[in-house]
Design a protein around this motif. Structure first.
Motif, mmCIF file in Angstrom:
data_model
loop_
_atom_site.group_PDB
_atom_site.id
_atom_site.type_symbol
_atom_site.label_atom_id
_atom_site.label_comp_id
_atom_site.label_asym_id
_atom_site.label_seq_id
_atom_site.Cartn_x
_atom_site.Cartn_y
_atom_site.Cartn_z
ATOM 1 N N CYS A 32 -1.952 10.380 -2.413
ATOM 2 C CA CYS A 32 -1.259 9.214 -2.967
ATOM 3 C C CYS A 32 -0.549 9.570 -4.277
ATOM 4 O O CYS A 32 -1.165 10.075 -5.219
ATOM 5 C CB CYS A 32 -2.269 8.089 -3.208
ATOM 6 S SG CYS A 32 -1.490 6.598 -3.863
ATOM 7 N N CYS A 75 -6.046 -1.509 -1.896
ATOM 8 C CA CYS A 75 -5.578 -0.583 -2.939
ATOM 9 C C CYS A 75 -5.943 -1.181 -4.296
ATOM 10 O O CYS A 75 -5.718 -2.368 -4.525
ATOM 11 C CB CYS A 75 -4.063 -0.394 -2.828
ATOM 12 S SG CYS A 75 -3.345 0.513 -4.211
ATOM 13 N N HIS A 76 -6.486 -0.349 -5.207
ATOM 14 C CA HIS A 76 -6.848 -0.869 -6.532
ATOM 15 C C HIS A 76 -5.618 -1.395 -7.292
ATOM 16 O O HIS A 76 -5.724 -2.279 -8.120
ATOM 17 C CB HIS A 76 -7.458 0.253 -7.387
ATOM 18 C CG HIS A 76 -8.800 0.714 -6.901
ATOM 19 N ND1 HIS A 76 -9.854 -0.136 -6.719
ATOM 20 C CD2 HIS A 76 -9.241 1.963 -6.561
ATOM 21 C CE1 HIS A 76 -10.912 0.560 -6.288
ATOM 22 N NE2 HIS A 76 -10.557 1.827 -6.182
ATOM 23 N N PHE A 77 -4.463 -0.816 -7.001
ATOM 24 C CA PHE A 77 -3.308 -1.072 -7.862
ATOM 25 C C PHE A 77 -2.149 -1.754 -7.125
ATOM 26 O O PHE A 77 -0.997 -1.605 -7.515
ATOM 27 C CB PHE A 77 -2.849 0.252 -8.493
ATOM 28 C CG PHE A 77 -3.937 0.908 -9.311
ATOM 29 C CD1 PHE A 77 -4.352 0.360 -10.514
ATOM 30 C CD2 PHE A 77 -4.591 2.036 -8.835
ATOM 31 C CE1 PHE A 77 -5.376 0.930 -11.252
ATOM 32 C CE2 PHE A 77 -5.630 2.623 -9.559
ATOM 33 C CZ PHE A 77 -6.026 2.063 -10.770
ATOM 34 N N HIS A 108 -6.610 8.899 -1.625
ATOM 35 C CA HIS A 108 -6.267 9.355 -2.981
ATOM 36 C C HIS A 108 -5.764 10.800 -3.028
ATOM 37 O O HIS A 108 -4.999 11.176 -3.921
ATOM 38 C CB HIS A 108 -7.439 9.127 -3.951
ATOM 39 C CG HIS A 108 -8.519 10.153 -3.910
ATOM 40 N ND1 HIS A 108 -8.428 11.363 -4.573
ATOM 41 C CD2 HIS A 108 -9.721 10.156 -3.301
ATOM 42 C CE1 HIS A 108 -9.528 12.064 -4.370
ATOM 43 N NE2 HIS A 108 -10.338 11.352 -3.594
ATOM 44 N N CYS A 164 -9.377 5.910 -8.496
ATOM 45 C CA CYS A 164 -9.162 5.994 -7.045
ATOM 46 C C CYS A 164 -10.122 6.970 -6.370
ATOM 47 O O CYS A 164 -10.455 6.795 -5.199
ATOM 48 C CB CYS A 164 -7.720 6.384 -6.749
ATOM 49 S SG CYS A 164 -6.520 5.238 -7.444
ATOM 50 N N HIS A 174 0.413 7.542 -6.441
ATOM 51 C CA HIS A 174 0.051 6.575 -7.486
ATOM 52 C C HIS A 174 -1.423 6.664 -7.880
ATOM 53 O O HIS A 174 -1.915 5.810 -8.617
ATOM 54 C CB HIS A 174 0.346 5.156 -6.994
ATOM 55 C CG HIS A 174 1.778 4.949 -6.614
ATOM 56 N ND1 HIS A 174 2.732 4.548 -7.503
ATOM 57 C CD2 HIS A 174 2.414 5.141 -5.431
ATOM 58 C CE1 HIS A 174 3.905 4.473 -6.896
ATOM 59 N NE2 HIS A 174 3.728 4.833 -5.633
ATOM 60 N N ALA A 175 -2.127 7.677 -7.371
ATOM 61 C CA ALA A 175 -3.583 7.746 -7.611
ATOM 62 C C ALA A 175 -3.900 7.894 -9.104
ATOM 63 O O ALA A 175 -3.202 8.589 -9.838
ATOM 64 C CB ALA A 175 -4.171 8.917 -6.833
ATOM 65 N N HIS A 184 0.850 -1.200 0.000
ATOM 66 C CA HIS A 184 0.000 0.000 0.000
ATOM 67 C C HIS A 184 0.886 1.251 0.000
ATOM 68 O O HIS A 184 1.850 1.342 0.780
ATOM 69 C CB HIS A 184 -0.900 0.007 1.237
ATOM 70 C CG HIS A 184 -2.057 0.938 1.100
ATOM 71 N ND1 HIS A 184 -1.915 2.312 1.209
ATOM 72 C CD2 HIS A 184 -3.365 0.724 0.809
ATOM 73 C CE1 HIS A 184 -3.097 2.890 1.016
ATOM 74 N NE2 HIS A 184 -3.988 1.942 0.771
ATOM 75 N N PRO A 185 0.572 2.231 -0.847
ATOM 76 C CA PRO A 185 1.403 3.444 -0.894
ATOM 77 C C PRO A 185 1.507 4.145 0.471
ATOM 78 O O PRO A 185 2.536 4.751 0.772
ATOM 79 C CB PRO A 185 0.670 4.334 -1.902
ATOM 80 C CG PRO A 185 -0.036 3.381 -2.797
ATOM 81 C CD PRO A 185 -0.456 2.238 -1.915
ATOM 82 N N CYS A 224 -11.085 5.854 -2.689
ATOM 83 C CA CYS A 224 -10.018 5.518 -1.745
ATOM 84 C C CYS A 224 -9.741 6.753 -0.890
ATOM 85 O O CYS A 224 -9.424 7.820 -1.417
ATOM 86 C CB CYS A 224 -8.761 5.098 -2.505
ATOM 87 S SG CYS A 224 -7.346 4.909 -1.406
#
Ligand code: SF4
Length: 361
Positions: free
Chosen positions: A311, A336-338, A308, A318, A313-314, A267-268, A305
């Motif tokens: 983040c 996390c979606h990614f 987001h 997200c 990486h959003a 997770h970021p 999220c």
């Protein structure tokens, strides 16, 4: 230093102790939530301090709960000790749903679940000698004669690294570290099956913090304590915990055994917390995973999220859809979606220019 190198440094440091074996659970927290309605604003304006949290703690296991101030960690401690009632969900300790416990069983629950707070000065009566404060819970629970209780207190003082003379001191005559030892000893005198430590070292200086963590590690080994260690500081939970859960705005976003969490965080937010702890510890700086901005208000959490808005990486998804809590392995879950794309070995492309400004003390 890129992400991979930074995380490798952390992993090497965290590899010192073994990962825990699976154990039968003593504590089960199942979908627990605590929403506070704001007076005069109605149901639609509630603060979701804890929002659907689930975890289990095995017998003899130490679970760490980390996250920034205001993420709901201390509310969980209050829910587990029945200082507040959940809006929904349930907590089971030793196969007893604590919401249903009454009378003698409730008294027994208060004995078997002990809480150590951040501020040892606030936990002790300044007008009472340390020995009297330690003895009082034993008397309340009808344990031993007066003489036996004094013997137990003296023995416990020794166990927490203090000599017998401390029994006659007043809190003002002790340091913060000495008082935290007293508070831990007082909790252990009741032979709890479950100990909750809520930021037990955050009021202490660095050397005292290490001493208290070493004491808790030693007591855990000697007594096989089952513990929940709550902290905003990953260095604290890395020191003592078998597994670690990371919280953000009332939810767990990642949970894994300690080595996995430090070697392969997905997770970021976890990655950012690890980076922050390394920055504090070594001065090493990894801007691509640094945490920026403030924790959003739990009164109005971001849609989709919750993370987001901070983040790195959003993506569009997200802010639209809440990520599910997914299993990255049998012992590792992440929200996390990614997460599949966030490989721990992945170097950050955009970090190279900034990394030239890295600081190494
Ligand atoms: Fe970041 Fe999106 Fe994952 Fe949330 S779901 S942590 S915003 S990448």
């Amino acid at each position: 230093m890129n992400t991979h190198t930074l995380l490798s440094v952390v992993a090497a440091d965290s590899r010192a102790a073994a990962s825990p074996a699976p154990r039968p659970p003593l504590v089960n927290v199942d979908g627990i939530a605590k929403h506070y309605l704001l007076p005069g604003l109605g149901r639609s304006f509630s603060v979701k301090s804890v929002d659907g949290v689930s975890f289990a703690i095995g017998q003899g296991e130490v679970l760490g709960l980390v996250g920034e101030s205001g993420c709901g960690k201390s509310t969980i401690a209050r829910l587990l000790t029945r200082q507040t009632t959940p809006t929904s969900g349930r907590v089971t300790i030793a196969d007893q749903e604590i919401a249903n416990v009454k009378g003698e069983e409730l008294k027994r629950l208060h004995r078997t679940v002990q809480l150590v707070f951040q501020d040892p000065f606030g936990a002790l009566d300044p007008r009472m000698q340390v020995g009297t404060s330690m003895e009082a819970p034993l008397a309340q629970h009808g344990i031993g004669t007066r003489h036996e209780r004094r013997q137990m207190v003296m023995h416990m003082l020794e166990e927490v690294g203090l000599d017998e003379s401390f029994s006659e001191r007043y809190p003002r005559q002790c340091s913060g570290g000495q008082l935290q030892r007293v508070v831990i000893g007082r909790a252990l005198l009741l032979q709890p099956s479950f100990l909750i430590c809520d930021e037990p070292t955050s009021a202490l200086d660095a050397s005292m913090r290490t001493q208290i963590l070493n004491l808790l590690t030693d007591l855990k080994r000697r007594h096989g304590l089952t513990m929940l260690m709550i902290s905003h500081d990953l260095r604290v939970v890395r020191h003592i915990c078998d597994r670690i859960a990371v919280m953000y705005l009332g939810r767990i976003v990642e949970i894994a055994d300690r080595d996995t969490l430090f070697e392969a965080p997905r997770h970021p937010y976890t990655r950012a917390l690890i980076a922050a702890s390394m920055l504090d510890q070594t001065g090493l700086y990894a801007p691509e995973i640094q945490l920026h901005g403030e924790l959003p208000s739990p009164l109005n959490p971001p849609l989709g999220c919750h993370f987001h808005t901070r983040c790195a990486h959003a993506q569009a998804k997200c802010s639209q859809a809440e990520p599910e809590f997914e299993a990255a392995s049998d012992t590792h879950q992440v929200r996390c979606h990614f997460w599949r794309e966030l490989q721990p070995e992945e170097p950050a492309e955009n970090g190279s220019a900034q990394n030239r400004r890295n600081r190494v003390n």
